[in-house]
Design a protein around this motif. Structure first.
Motif, short mmCIF file in Angstrom:
data_model
loop_
_atom_site.label_atom_id
_atom_site.label_comp_id
_atom_site.label_asym_id
_atom_site.label_seq_id
_atom_site.Cartn_x
_atom_site.Cartn_y
_atom_site.Cartn_z
N UNK A 3 0.82 -1.21 0.00
CA UNK A 3 0.00 0.00 0.00
C UNK A 3 0.86 1.27 0.00
N UNK A 4 0.51 2.19 -0.87
CA UNK A 4 1.22 3.47 -0.94
C UNK A 4 0.34 4.48 -1.66
N UNK A 5 0.51 5.73 -1.29
CA UNK A 5 -0.15 6.81 -2.02
C UNK A 5 0.96 7.59 -2.71
N UNK A 6 0.86 7.70 -4.03
CA UNK A 6 1.91 8.40 -4.78
C UNK A 6 1.46 9.77 -5.27
N UNK A 7 0.15 9.98 -5.41
CA UNK A 7 -0.41 11.26 -5.84
C UNK A 7 -1.58 11.62 -4.94
N UNK A 8 -1.68 12.88 -4.63
CA UNK A 8 -2.88 13.43 -4.00
C UNK A 8 -3.29 14.60 -4.89
N UNK A 9 -4.50 14.56 -5.40
CA UNK A 9 -5.01 15.62 -6.26
C UNK A 9 -6.18 16.29 -5.56
N UNK A 10 -6.09 17.60 -5.41
CA UNK A 10 -7.19 18.37 -4.85
C UNK A 10 -7.93 19.05 -5.99
N UNK A 11 -9.25 18.95 -5.96
CA UNK A 11 -10.07 19.68 -6.91
C UNK A 11 -10.23 21.12 -6.45
N UNK A 12 -10.01 22.05 -7.37
CA UNK A 12 -10.11 23.47 -7.04
C UNK A 12 -11.03 24.16 -8.04
N UNK A 13 -11.58 25.29 -7.64
CA UNK A 13 -12.44 26.04 -8.54
C UNK A 13 -11.68 27.07 -9.36
N UNK A 14 -10.59 27.58 -8.83
CA UNK A 14 -9.77 28.59 -9.54
C UNK A 14 -8.32 28.13 -9.44
N UNK A 51 8.69 11.08 -2.47
CA UNK A 51 8.21 10.69 -3.79
C UNK A 51 6.75 11.01 -4.05
N UNK A 52 6.07 11.63 -3.11
CA UNK A 52 4.67 11.99 -3.28
C UNK A 52 4.56 13.19 -4.23
N UNK A 53 3.57 13.16 -5.10
CA UNK A 53 3.23 14.31 -5.93
C UNK A 53 1.88 14.84 -5.49
N UNK A 54 1.83 16.12 -5.23
CA UNK A 54 0.61 16.82 -4.85
C UNK A 54 0.17 17.60 -6.08
N UNK A 55 -1.09 17.47 -6.47
CA UNK A 55 -1.58 18.12 -7.68
C UNK A 55 -2.83 18.95 -7.38
N UNK A 56 -2.99 20.00 -8.18
CA UNK A 56 -4.20 20.82 -8.17
C UNK A 56 -4.80 20.74 -9.56
N UNK A 57 -6.09 20.42 -9.62
CA UNK A 57 -6.78 20.26 -10.89
C UNK A 57 -8.17 20.83 -10.71
N UNK A 120 -7.25 26.27 2.50
CA UNK A 120 -6.79 26.90 1.27
C UNK A 120 -7.95 27.70 0.67
N UNK A 121 -7.76 28.38 -0.45
CA UNK A 121 -8.83 29.20 -1.01
C UNK A 121 -10.09 28.42 -1.38
N UNK A 122 -9.98 27.09 -1.57
CA UNK A 122 -11.15 26.27 -1.89
C UNK A 122 -11.78 25.63 -0.67
N UNK A 123 -11.24 25.91 0.51
CA UNK A 123 -11.81 25.39 1.74
C UNK A 123 -11.23 24.06 2.19
N UNK A 124 -10.24 23.51 1.48
CA UNK A 124 -9.61 22.27 1.93
C UNK A 124 -8.90 22.53 3.25
N UNK A 125 -9.13 21.66 4.22
CA UNK A 125 -8.54 21.83 5.54
C UNK A 125 -7.17 21.17 5.61
N UNK A 126 -6.25 21.87 6.27
CA UNK A 126 -4.90 21.38 6.52
C UNK A 126 -4.60 21.55 8.00
#
Length: 136
Positions: A3-14, A51-57, A120-126
């Protein structure tokens, strides 16, 4: 399978606004927005430790690509965390955020850690947290 997570993609509006926040406010390294020559292809990648990639889409593009209806944002659907090496580092990160991003100020946590929450500006909590039992 290991088990591993290699990408995390957050959906954003802008996408542009989100990139500015993650690059300029949080200091995450990125080459900026790529894929703009493709319909629904604009995305930004941030290389992270381990090695994790964080993406915004954009959320519209995710919905299009996956063939699902775009839903409304839900701030409680997911929370990301950034573990740091000290309580001072938590305070440094939290104090560098715009006031509107602060959700819960840094404080001693019931389990012995120290942390705060921002969005963040889209409301994702950190959560930015120091765990004295495990370090960063």
């Amino acid at each position: 399978m290991k088990p591993a997570i290699s990408y995390i993609t957050l959906g954003v509006d802008d996408l542009e606004q989100a990139v500015v926040f993650y690059r300029d406010v949080l200091g995450l390294p990125t080459e900026g927005i790529i894929g703009t020559e493709f319909e629904h292809g604009a995305v930004a990648f941030f290389k992270m430790a381990g090695g994790l990639t964080f993406a915004l889409w954009e959320r519209d593009s995710i919905a299009h690509d996956c063939g699902v209806e775009k839903g409304g944002p839900d701030r409680t659907a997911m929370m990301l965390a950034h573990n740091v090496a000290s309580a001072d580092e938590v305070d440094t990160i939290m104090s560098g955020l715009p006031a509107e991003a602060l959700v819960k100020p840094a404080r001693e946590l019931f389990w012995g850690g120290y942390g705060g929450v921002f969005s963040d500006p889209d409301g994702h909590l950190w959560e930015v947290v120091f765990n004295p039992r495990h370090g960063a």
